[in-house]
Design an enzyme around this catalytic site. Structure first.
Site: not given
Ligand SMILES: *Cc1c(COP(=O)(O)O)cnc(C)c1O
Length: 466
Positions: A112
């Site tokens: 993120k």
């Molecule tokens: C947010 C997240 C996901 C999922 O990603 P999306 O964009 O919501 O599909 C997978 N793994 C981790 C560690 C995350 O923080």
């Protein structure tokens, strides 16, 4: 570049407007009017480009005249300068065909950060141009919250209220949010699931008076600028493995369908993506949708991959928009029936169209643990539960031709989920030094019921005091 709403009734916006708005006023999500193209020559030239140069090449057409190329480059250099690996998102080889793309070298140890570090700077730039203040409200299954808070903590023109489901995020995830003492950061633990938190955030946006009063803004993956920033690492990885002269497949641990949608965008821009594997845990709405056309909400089962414990994947609407021939009225009708009936029919023709690029798998806890042990024993890589779900889907898939390399997106650092990693592998990952001290700091958060009125009253009261 102009951006249009998936539900066809909100005004088209510029990049700057779409970044600050998040959700469209008709309840839809913004998408670019058309897909810019990366030529074969451009892709070849990116093989030796730095992450920042790749980011500029990929994002400039989306940003348009909102920033000059030099401004965009400066913001990217600042955002990615905070990563603790010189390659920003390095590739790691596991065996003759499987690779990991490590996306967790940012300040809060999950992918993120790649989008949110940039988004924080874009917000600051655009808000100071307009001399404007916004209140960001968001729901987090763990990682968005910490990444968003890190990206905006202490910034003058922004307050952030972050809702997380109480007791359903890891201790590291929670502390990365609740130990940030900047006065503009407000954490709320709600008594409910991530989907409840997400529904509350949606309801706050739909309450026009409340949204207007606070100048609400969103940094969830419904924000277009986040997806745009994530397209970059698909290109960065693929050209290193031989694109555009060789196809590459990606396996993506998926929750809200944001990360994998960025892969779809990369493919639309001309990157030769052989396949996108949508890997879910037992919360498998996306697997059911893509494999059987069944997009119906189940109950959320808490797992050791909490960032994927989601049954309503907001960004799926963006793919549905394309599958409905970009007909906003048709999609609006479909989404309205989904919101009331909790199920949406995907026609066989639409499913077949999606299947040209997407495959899916639902991975249970045993398969996840098995692949964690494989990665550790066979490739010397300790991986987190989310990454393991992606890697399990990659290793089980028979839909990628043997000569195509498969890149699994490593979405979180294993230390972020060290209890689950230790249970599966017997190895307890160390917290990187950049987050040491996390367990010595004081925490600050409010606990509230999953009730719209209670949360709105809290935000009103806090904002009054600021
Ligand atoms: C947010 C997240 C996901 C999922 O990603 P999306 O964009 O919501 O599909 C997978 N793994 C981790 C560690 C995350 O923080």
């Amino acid at each position: 570049m102009r951006y249009i709403s998936t539900r066809g009734r909100a005004p088209a916006l510029s990049f700057e407007e779409v970044t600050l708005a998040g959700l469209a006023s008709d309840g839809g999500l913004y998408v670019p009017e058309s897909w810019p193209q990366l030529s074969v020559e451009t892709l070849r030239s990116l093989r030796t480009a730095s992450y920042v140069e790749t980011a500029v090449a990929v994002m400039a057409p989306f940003v348009g005249d909102a920033l000059s190329e030099d401004e965009l480059r400066d913001l990217c250099a600042e955002a990615y300068g905070r990563f603790d690996h010189a390659g920003v998102t390095p590739l790691v080889q596991l065996d003759h065909r499987h690779w990991l793309l490590e996306l967790f070298h940012g300040p809060t140890l999950a992918f993120k950060d790649v989008a949110l570090q940039l988004l924080g700077l874009l917000f600051e730039r655009f808000l100071s141009r307009r001399d404007m203040h916004v209140t960001i409200v968001g729901a987090t299954s763990g990682d968005t919250g910490s990444a968003a808070i890190d990206a905006v903590a202490g910034r003058e023109k922004i307050d952030i209220f972050m809702l997380h489901p109480q007791g359903r995020v890891s201790d590291v995830q929670r502390r990365q949010m609740t130990t940030v003492m900047a006065p503009n950061v407000h954490n709320i633990a709600i008594d409910g699931s991530f989907d409840d938190a997400q529904a509350l955030v949606k309801a706050m946006f739909n309450d026009r008076a409340f949204a207007g009063r606070h100048n609400l803004s969103a940094v969830n993956s419904i924000n277009w600028a986040r997806l745009m920033a994530q397209v970059v690492y698909y290109v960065y990885a693929a050209v290193r493995l031989g694109a555009p002269d060789r196809q590459v497949a990606f396996s993506v641990p998926t929750g809200n369908f944001g990360d994998v949608f960025a892969g779809y965008v990369a493919s639309k821009m001309g990157l030769p993506v052989a396949r996108l594997l949508v890997a879910t845990n037992v919360n498998d709405i996306l697997h059911r949708a893509l494999s059987a056309g069944d997009y119906s909400v189940g109950t959320v089962t808490p797992t050791v991959a909490p960032s994927m414990d989601i049954q309503v994947s907001s960004n799926f609407e963006r793919l549905l928009f394309d599958l409905h021939g970009r007909d906003g009225a048709a999609l609006e009708a479909a989404m309205q029936s989904f919101e009331t009936a909790k199920t949406l029919a995907i026609t066989e023709a639409q499913r077949a169209q999606a299947a040209h690029l997407f495959s899916s798998a639902s991975i249970d806890e045993d398969a996840m643990a098995l692949v964690m042990r494989w990665a550790s024993a066979e490739a010397g890589q300790v991986i987190d539960p989310h990454t393991a779900i992606g890697l399990a889907a990659a290793r089980l898939s028979d839909e990628v031709p043997a000569e195509v390399p498969v890149v699994t997106l490593a979405t979180a650092h294993p230390a972020k989920f060290r209890d689950a990693v230790e249970r599966a592998t017997g190895i307890r990952p160390h917290l990187p030094t950049r987050v040491s001290g996390l367990f010595d700091r004081e925490e600050r958060f409010e606990t509230l019921p999953a009730d719209l009125k209670a949360i709105q009253a809290h935000i009103d009261a806090k904002s009054e005091k600021r």
